[in-house]
Design a protein around this motif. Structure first.
Motif, PDB file in Angstrom:
ATOM      1  N   PHE A   1       0.700  -1.295   0.259  1.00 50.36           N
ATOM      2  CA  PHE A   1      -0.328  -0.079  -0.105  1.00 50.36           C
ATOM      3  C   PHE A   1       0.810   1.548   0.216  1.00 50.36           C
ATOM      4  O   PHE A   1       0.498   1.900  -0.510  1.00 50.36           O
ATOM      5  N   THR A   2       2.098   1.451  -0.434  1.00 44.41           N
ATOM      6  CA  THR A   2       2.740   2.674  -0.141  1.00 44.41           C
ATOM      7  C   THR A   2       3.265   2.769  -0.984  1.00 44.41           C
ATOM      8  O   THR A   2       3.316   4.258  -1.886  1.00 44.41           O
ATOM      9  N   GLY A   3       3.151   1.590  -2.189  1.00 47.90           N
ATOM     10  CA  GLY A   3       3.678   1.590  -3.450  1.00 47.90           C
ATOM     11  C   GLY A   3       4.691   2.378  -4.240  1.00 47.90           C
ATOM     12  O   GLY A   3       5.978   2.132  -2.954  1.00 47.90           O
ATOM     13  N   ASN A   4       5.203   2.786  -4.628  1.00 44.63           N
ATOM     14  CA  ASN A   4       4.336   3.563  -6.113  1.00 44.63           C
ATOM     15  C   ASN A   4       3.842   2.139  -6.936  1.00 44.63           C
ATOM     16  O   ASN A   4       5.010   0.880  -6.676  1.00 44.63           O
ATOM     17  N   LYS A   5       2.987   2.560  -7.593  1.00 41.13           N
ATOM     18  CA  LYS A   5       2.600   1.245  -8.612  1.00 41.13           C
ATOM     19  C   LYS A   5       4.128   0.802  -9.370  1.00 41.13           C
ATOM     20  O   LYS A   5       3.531  -0.792  -9.470  1.00 41.13           O
ATOM     21  N   ASP A   6       4.598   1.375 -10.046  1.00 40.32           N
ATOM     22  CA  ASP A   6       5.953   1.067 -10.984  1.00 40.32           C
ATOM     23  C   ASP A   6       6.484   0.209  -9.867  1.00 40.32           C
ATOM     24  O   ASP A   6       6.689  -1.098 -11.040  1.00 40.32           O
ATOM     25  N   HIS A   7       7.181   0.947  -8.935  1.00 39.59           N
ATOM     26  CA  HIS A   7       7.815  -0.359  -8.277  1.00 39.59           C
ATOM     27  C   HIS A   7       7.817  -1.026  -7.886  1.00 39.59           C
ATOM     28  O   HIS A   7       8.390  -2.451  -7.697  1.00 39.59           O
ATOM     29  N   ASN A   8       6.135  -1.775  -7.189  1.00 44.55           N
ATOM     30  CA  ASN A   8       5.201  -2.681  -7.132  1.00 44.55           C
ATOM     31  C   ASN A   8       5.563  -3.601  -8.428  1.00 44.55           C
ATOM     32  O   ASN A   8       5.227  -4.953  -7.610  1.00 44.55           O
ATOM     33  N   VAL A   9       4.903  -3.575  -8.750  1.00 43.15           N
ATOM     34  CA  VAL A   9       4.904  -4.537 -10.031  1.00 43.15           C
ATOM     35  C   VAL A   9       6.149  -5.222 -10.841  1.00 43.15           C
ATOM     36  O   VAL A   9       6.138  -6.277 -10.949  1.00 43.15           O
TER      37      VAL A   9
END
Ligand SMILES: [Zn+2]
Ligand SMILES: [Zn+2]
Length: 573
Positions: A259-267
Motif C-alpha cells: 500500500f505504499t507503492g508506487n505502482k511501478d515499483h510494486n509491479v
C-alpha cells in the motif's frame, strides 16, 4: 494546524470578494488575517475554546469584525456573509484559482461574458471570446486554458504539508483506541509526494469491527463510503478520501509495502519475485503456499536479494538495481540539518519578529540561522530599502550578542530582469547570506531566463539560488529554464541550489535534485518561513531531498557553522 489552513483559505476567499466590491480596507484586513492564521503557531480552534473571542482579538492583526467572523465559523461551521458573496459572484472563486486570473480579470469575465464556472471559462477561451476583452489578449486565452488543465490535474489533491498534519491527527486518534496496536500511514504520503490524493491507514487490532466503527465516527469524517469487516473508506472534511485497513500481523510488512507503492515499483518488484520462483502479494512473499516473508518490509526486500529501499525512493527509477548492488544512497535525515538559511520577519512580509525567529531556531537546536527579508523591488512584500537594511543589520548585531546561536544577516534579493541584483555590491558585501530569487517577469523565453539566472549567479555575493523553478503547486507551472546550464553555472560559481520547503512551492523538484547532484551541485534545504510555525516545514524539504536521492554531503545546511563559514567566505575572495 489543519483547521488553520482551511480558515485562512476562507478568509482569503472573502478578501477576494471584497476586492471585487472595491472595499479596499476590508480586503486588506481579511488578506492579512488569512496570512496571520495560516502562520499561527497554535490551533485556532483550541485558542478559541480556551479564551473565547478575547483570545482571537488578542492576536496581532485580528480586529473585532474578523474575530466575529471566526467565532461564527468555529461555532456553526459556516460564514453567512461568505455564503452570500458566493451567491452574488458565482464561479468567481473557481476562476481565481486559475493561474494569472486576479479579481479584476475575474470580474470582467463574470460581468461581460457571464462566466459562472470553469466549464464556461474553458468554452469562452476555446471560442476566442476572451481575447477581445479589455486587459486580455490572445496569449491570455492560451494561459487560461493551460491554467485550467493544471487545476484539473491536481483536483482533489492536497498539499503534502496540509495532508501530513491531518494524517498525523487521525493517526494519533487511532493510537488512542484500546483495540488498536499498530498504526501506519502508507500510500503517497509515506513516499512524501508533494501533493496527496488520498490517505491510507493500516492498523493491527484485536477487535477489528470496533476499530473500524471508531475510525468511521472520527470528527474529521464527513461521509462513510464503505464499512466492512476489515476495511473502511470515508470522505474527510477537507474533501479527501481516507481508507483504513485492518492487517494481520503476519502480513504487516507485505501490506505496508503493497500500500505504499508506487505502482511501478510494486509491479517491478512482483516481476522480480516471479523470476525467483516466488509470488508477492499484500499478504506476503510465498513459495507455493509457504509464506517465506511478510512481517516486515525489510524481510521481503532481503528475501528478494535486495537492500531495504526507503519509501521516498520507490518510484521505479533505478532503485531496484541499486538495491541489488547495494549502492543505494544513505539518505539525508532531519537530524543532519544544522540550520535554516532563508526566512522572513516583520521587517518585510513575515509575521514574527527577528527575535522570535531566533528563539524558535534555538529551540530546534540549530547552530545558525539566516534572516533574509525582501529587497526593495518587492514593494508588496515591504522590501527593505538601503536605510532599512542597515537598521535591520544593527538590530541583528544587537540580538546576536544576546543569543547563543549564529545569527547570519541575509537578504532574499530579487534577480532583476537583466540578471542584476536588487542591491548594489557594496550593500551585498555587508550581508552574510544572499538568497537570489526570481519574483517577476516569469514569462521570459527559456534563453532569456537562463541567461538572467546565470548572470545573477556570477555575482560573488550570492550564496543560494532561491526557489529555482518558480512553480506554485496547483497554481503555476515554473518558468522556462535550461537547468543543465543553470546547474553548470552554479557548480562553477559555487552557488547552492535551494530546495524550498514552503508547502506550496516544494521547489526544486525531485528529478531536478537528482540531476543537480549528478552534476556535482551543492543544494540547500530552507523553509522560507514567514512565521515561527513555518520553520517546521523543514521536514517537508528533507522529504523532497530524499526523493531526489540526496545525502548529507549534498546539502549545504548540514555543515557545521565553522565549515559553512568557510564555504561562504571562499566564494567571496
Ligand atoms: Zn521568494
Ligand atoms: Zn522568501
Amino acid at each position: 494546524m489543519s483547521k488553520n489552513a482551511a480558515i485562512a483559505e476562507l478568509l482569503e476567499e472573502m478578501a477576494n470578494y471584497y476586492d471585487l466590491d472595491e472595499e479596499i480596507w476590508k480586503q486588506r484586513a481579511y488578506a492579512k488575517a488569512a496570512r496571520i492564521i495560516s502562520g499561527l503557531g497554535q490551533d485556532i480552534e483550541e485558542l478559541y475554546e480556551q479564551g473565547g473571542t478575547k483570545a482571537l482579538i488578542a492576536l496581532q492583526g485580528i480586529g473585532k469584525g474578523i474575530a466575529e467572523t471566526l467565532q461564527e465559523y468555529l461555532n456553526t461551521g459556516k460564514i453567512k456573509e461568505l455564503l452570500a458573496m458566493r451567491k452574488k459572484y458565482p464561479g468567481i472563486a473557481d476562476m481565481l484559482r486559475v493561474q494569472g486570473i486576479g479579481p479584476k480579470h475575474a470580474k470582467v469575465l463574470h460581468t461581460t461574458l457571464k462566466i459562472r464556472s470553469l466549464e464556461d471559462l474553458k468554452k469562452a477561451a476555446k471560442n476566442h471570446k476572451i481575447r477581445a476583452l479589455q486587459g486580455f489578449g490572445e496569449k491570455s486565452e492560451q494561459d487560461i486554458l493551460e491554467g485550467i488543465t493544471l487545476l484539473e490535474q491536481t483536483k482533489g489533491r492536497q498539499l503534502l504539508g496540509v495532508a501530513l498534519g491531518y494524517a498525523r491527527e487521525i493517526k494519533a486518534s487511532l493510537q488512542q483506541h484500546p483495540s488498536i496496536q499498530k498504526v501506519q500511514i502508507s500510500g503517497s504520503l509515506r513516499r512524501r509526494k508533494e501533493t496527496i490524493g488520498d490517505l491510507d491507514f493500516l492498523i493491527t487490532s484485536t477487535h477489528p469491527k470496533e476499530a473500524i466503527t471508531y475510525f468511521t465516527s472520527l470528527p474529521e469524517v464527513t461521509r462513510v463510503i464503505t464499512k466492512g469487516n476489515s476495511k473502511a473508506s470515508v470522505i474527510l472534511n477537507i474533501g479527501m478520501n481516507a481508507d483504513l485497513r485492518v492487517i494481520d500481523k503476519k502480513s504487516w510488512g507485505a501490506a505496508l509495502q503493497y500500500f505504499t507503492g508506487n505502482k511501478d515499483h510494486n509491479v517491478a518488484l512482483r516481476q522480480l519475485a516471479i523470476k525467483k520462483g516466488y509470488k508477492l502479494s499484500e499478504y506476503g512473499l510465498f513459495k507455493g503456499t509457504l509464506r517465506i516473508a511478510g512481517t516486515s518490509e525489510k524481510e521481503i526486500y532481503a528475501a528478494l536479494g535486495l537492500a531495504y529501499i526507503e519509501p521516498e525512493l520507490r518510484t521505479h527509477t533505478g532503485e531496484l538495481e541499486h538495491a541489488k548492488n547495494n549502492t543505494l544512497p544513505t539518505l539525508i535525515t532531519q537530524n543532519d540539518i544544522k540550520g535554516d538559511l532563508h526566512m522572513h520577519t516583520t521587517w518585510s512580509d513575515g509575521i514574527a519578529s527577528s527575535e522570535e525567529m531566533i528563539r524558535a531556531c534555538m529551540k530546534k537546536r540549530y547552530q545558525y540561522l539566516a534572516i533574509t527579508d525582501h529587497s526593495p523591488s518587492q514593494r508588496l512584500a515591504n522590501g527593505l530599502d538601503k536605510k532599512q537594511l542597515l537598521e535591520h543589520l544593527k538590530e541583528l548585531r544587537t540580538l546576536q550578542k544576546k543569543y547563543n546561536i549564529q545569527v547570519l544577516f541575509g537578504s532574499e534579493v530579487d534577480i532583476l530582469a537583466d540578471g542584476q541584483l536588487d542591491y548594489p555590491d557594496e550593500l551585498l558585501a555587508q550581508l552574510d547570506v544572499v538568497v537570489a530569487s526570481v519574483h517577476t517577469r516569469f514569462k521570459m523565453s527559456k534563453t532569456e531566463m537562463t541567461k538572467r539566472i546565470c548572470t545573477a549567479l556570477q555575482n560573488k555575493y550570492v550564496t543560494i539560488l532561491g526557489h529555482p523553478t518558480g512553480r506554485l503547486l496547483k497554481e503555476r507551472k515554473g518558468y522556462d529554464v535550461d537547468f543543465d546550464k543553470v546547474f553548470d553555472c552554479a557548480k562553477k560559481q559555487g552557488v547552492a541550489i535551494e530546495i524550498n520547503a514552503q508547502p506550496q512551492r516544494m521547489d526544486i523538484t525531485d528529478s531536478l535534485i537528482r540531476r543537480a547532484i549528478a552534476q556535482g551541485v551543492m543544494l540547500c534545504i530552507t523553509t522560507d518561513a514567514h512565521s515561527t510555525e513555518q520553520l517546521n516545514t523543514m521536514e517537508l524539504g528533507v522529504g523532497l531531498a530524499r526523493r531526489g536521492w540526496a545525502e548529507k554531503k549534498n546539502i549545504l545546511n548540514t555543515k557545521t557553522w565553522k565549515s559553512l563559514e568557510k564555504y561562504i567566505k571562499r566564494r567571496r575572495q
